[in-house]
Design a protein around this motif. Structure first.
Motif, mmCIF file in Angstrom:
data_model
loop_
_atom_site.group_PDB
_atom_site.id
_atom_site.type_symbol
_atom_site.label_atom_id
_atom_site.label_comp_id
_atom_site.label_asym_id
_atom_site.label_seq_id
_atom_site.Cartn_x
_atom_site.Cartn_y
_atom_site.Cartn_z
ATOM 1 N N VAL A 1 -5.509 2.677 5.094
ATOM 2 C CA VAL A 1 -6.077 1.362 4.722
ATOM 3 C C VAL A 1 -6.604 1.357 3.295
ATOM 4 O O VAL A 1 -6.304 0.430 2.524
ATOM 5 N N PRO A 2 -7.399 2.339 2.881
ATOM 6 C CA PRO A 2 -7.841 2.330 1.482
ATOM 7 C C PRO A 2 -6.700 2.419 0.479
ATOM 8 O O PRO A 2 -6.771 1.832 -0.599
ATOM 9 N N ILE A 3 -5.650 3.155 0.831
ATOM 10 C CA ILE A 3 -4.513 3.266 -0.092
ATOM 11 C C ILE A 3 -3.838 1.912 -0.283
ATOM 12 O O ILE A 3 -3.522 1.491 -1.408
ATOM 13 N N VAL A 4 -3.632 1.221 0.844
ATOM 14 C CA VAL A 4 -2.969 -0.092 0.758
ATOM 15 C C VAL A 4 -3.855 -1.103 0.027
ATOM 16 O O VAL A 4 -3.378 -1.875 -0.828
ATOM 17 N N LEU A 5 -5.144 -1.126 0.351
ATOM 18 C CA LEU A 5 -6.052 -2.071 -0.306
ATOM 19 C C LEU A 5 -6.186 -1.783 -1.802
ATOM 20 O O LEU A 5 -6.219 -2.708 -2.626
ATOM 21 N N SER A 6 -6.261 -0.515 -2.135
ATOM 22 C CA SER A 6 -6.360 -0.166 -3.556
ATOM 23 C C SER A 6 -5.095 -0.556 -4.315
ATOM 24 O O SER A 6 -5.155 -0.949 -5.498
ATOM 25 N N ALA A 7 -3.939 -0.481 -3.643
ATOM 26 C CA ALA A 7 -2.700 -0.914 -4.289
ATOM 27 C C ALA A 7 -2.711 -2.423 -4.543
ATOM 28 O O ALA A 7 -2.281 -2.898 -5.605
ATOM 29 N N GLY A 8 -3.231 -3.179 -3.559
ATOM 30 C CA GLY A 8 -3.326 -4.627 -3.759
ATOM 31 C C GLY A 8 -4.259 -4.984 -4.908
ATOM 32 O O GLY A 8 -3.934 -5.838 -5.750
ATOM 33 N N ASP B 1 7.536 7.397 -2.875
ATOM 34 C CA ASP B 1 6.444 8.362 -2.786
ATOM 35 C C ASP B 1 5.217 7.750 -2.131
ATOM 36 O O ASP B 1 4.571 8.376 -1.274
ATOM 37 N N ALA B 2 4.874 6.520 -2.515
ATOM 38 C CA ALA B 2 3.697 5.874 -1.930
ATOM 39 C C ALA B 2 3.920 5.584 -0.455
ATOM 40 O O ALA B 2 2.997 5.723 0.364
ATOM 41 N N ARG B 3 5.136 5.224 -0.063
ATOM 42 C CA ARG B 3 5.405 4.963 1.348
ATOM 43 C C ARG B 3 5.264 6.225 2.176
ATOM 44 O O ARG B 3 4.723 6.194 3.292
ATOM 45 N N GLU B 4 5.711 7.344 1.667
ATOM 46 C CA GLU B 4 5.570 8.603 2.394
ATOM 47 C C GLU B 4 4.104 8.981 2.571
ATOM 48 O O GLU B 4 3.694 9.464 3.646
ATOM 49 N N ASP B 5 3.300 8.741 1.549
ATOM 50 C CA ASP B 5 1.878 9.064 1.668
ATOM 51 C C ASP B 5 1.187 8.193 2.701
ATOM 52 O O ASP B 5 0.331 8.664 3.467
ATOM 53 N N VAL B 6 1.549 6.916 2.758
ATOM 54 C CA VAL B 6 0.908 6.010 3.726
ATOM 55 C C VAL B 6 1.353 6.343 5.139
ATOM 56 O O VAL B 6 0.548 6.308 6.088
ATOM 57 N N ILE B 7 2.628 6.696 5.306
ATOM 58 C CA ILE B 7 3.120 6.997 6.645
ATOM 59 C C ILE B 7 2.488 8.281 7.188
ATOM 60 O O ILE B 7 2.126 8.375 8.364
ATOM 61 N N LYS B 8 2.338 9.293 6.356
ATOM 62 C CA LYS B 8 1.776 10.561 6.799
ATOM 63 C C LYS B 8 0.261 10.509 6.957
ATOM 64 O O LYS B 8 -0.307 11.358 7.645
ATOM 65 N N ALA B 9 -0.396 9.568 6.337
ATOM 66 C CA ALA B 9 -1.855 9.503 6.396
ATOM 67 C C ALA B 9 -2.291 8.839 7.687
ATOM 68 O O ALA B 9 -1.538 8.110 8.350
ATOM 69 N N THR B 10 -3.540 9.113 8.054
ATOM 70 C CA THR B 10 -4.131 8.451 9.209
ATOM 71 C C THR B 10 -4.478 7.003 8.862
ATOM 72 O O THR B 10 -4.410 6.587 7.701
ATOM 73 N N LEU B 11 -4.863 6.254 9.869
ATOM 74 C CA LEU B 11 -5.166 4.842 9.645
ATOM 75 C C LEU B 11 -6.350 4.666 8.698
ATOM 76 O O LEU B 11 -6.340 3.797 7.833
ATOM 77 N N SER B 12 -7.354 5.515 8.893
ATOM 78 C CA SER B 12 -8.533 5.408 8.032
ATOM 79 C C SER B 12 -8.215 5.780 6.585
ATOM 80 O O SER B 12 -8.881 5.315 5.659
#
Length: 298
Positions: free
Chosen positions: A182-189, A168-179
């Motif tokens: 980035v916050p999604i990936v950083l917040s996950a870290g 589910d998280a991968r689908e959200d990151v792929i469909k989202a724009t770069l801007s």
């Protein structure tokens, strides 16, 4: 008057008893061969000691000198005087209560300030390699060293990649724009770092409640590294095959069992606990990792 005279006559006719005169020392008749020497009349019996080493040589106790010669007083220990001669007659060896003469040193206890560490601090490369190849020796050597640098960096990088291992998280990151991605990936870290800190603190608290004596910084830091390193193989396959793939699921269960073994070894070495208590202290963290990472319910 008759009674008075009769009574006085009895007193006059009675011969007063006198104690036998004791012969001067040295003129006493020796007792028969093989019999014990008899004490003088009127003297209370004393405990007889072996004649070996007696000053008088007549069977007197070791501390009795018939010639009035007393042993010279020894100076107290540590005063710089001559050493004690405890084996000489008339001397008594002094023992201190509460000291164990067979004790050769204190047993090491994890977290104790006075005890020396098991070895030098390992560099981060050797630390990560040691967790996989020789975990017992690595945990034993690093049980008194904080590993915040490697723990925070590795856990943060693992959190960045963990997003792509969850469907589910991968689908959200792929469909989202770069801007937006980035916050999604950083917040996950950041979220995985916080999760690792909390779970490590819980494991350390449980270990202390079960009788452990380890320091909290090495325990939390090493637990974060174990959490990240053990799930790396599953995450690598999940990024390309998806989290629902059968191979990923089997690999996830295998790495979860490996994490349980490493957590048990970590708590056992860091807190000086037997493995059942070490496994019990790691139970909450293992259940949380199974729910968040392996089952993908983040």
């Amino acid at each position: 008057m008759a009674g008075f005279r009769i009574g006085r006559g009895r007193d006059n006719n009675r011969t007063p008893q006198q104690p036998p005169r004791q012969q001067p020392y040295g003129q006493q008749q020796p007792p028969p061969y093989g019999s014990q020497p008899y004490p003088p009349a009127g003297t209370p019996p004393q405990q007889q000691w072996p004649q070996q080493g007696a000053p008088g040589g007549h069977g007197e106790p070791e501390y009795f000198d018939p010639y009035g010669q007393q042993p010279q007083a020894q100076p107290p220990y540590g005063s710089g005087g001559p050493a004690y001669t405890n084996d000489n007659p008339g001397h008594t060896q002094v023992f201190a209560f509460g000291e164990d003469p067979y004790s050769q040193g204190a047993t090491y206890q994890a977290g104790a300030a006075a005890a020396a560490p098991a070895g030098p601090r390992l560099p981060w490369k050797e630390l990560l390699r040691g967790i996989v190849t020789s975990p017992g020796q690595t945990f034993l050597q690093m049980r008194d060293y904080a590993v915040w640098g490697p723990a925070l960096i590795v856990t943060f990088l693992y959190g960045l990649l963990a997003v792509f291992g969850l469907d589910d998280a991968r689908e959200d990151v792929i469909k989202a724009t770069l801007s937006q991605a980035v916050p999604i990936v950083l917040s996950a870290g950041v979220g995985f770092v916080i999760c690792g800190l909390v779970l490590g603190a819980v494991t350390h608290t449980l270990a202390r409640q079960l009788g452990g004596d380890g320091a909290w910084q090495p325990t939390v830091g090493l637990s974060m590294l174990v959490m990240s390193v053990t799930d790396a193989p599953r995450l690598l396959f999940a990024m390309f095959l998806g989290g629902d793939n059968m191979v990923v699921q089997v690999l996830g269960w295998a790495t979860w069992l490996a994490a349980g073994a490493l957590f048990t070894s970590l708590i056992s070495k860091s807190h000086d606990l037997p493995w059942p208590k070490a496994l019990g202290a790691s139970a909450i963290q293992l259940v949380a990792l199974l729910s968040i990472i392996k089952l993908g319910t983040l």
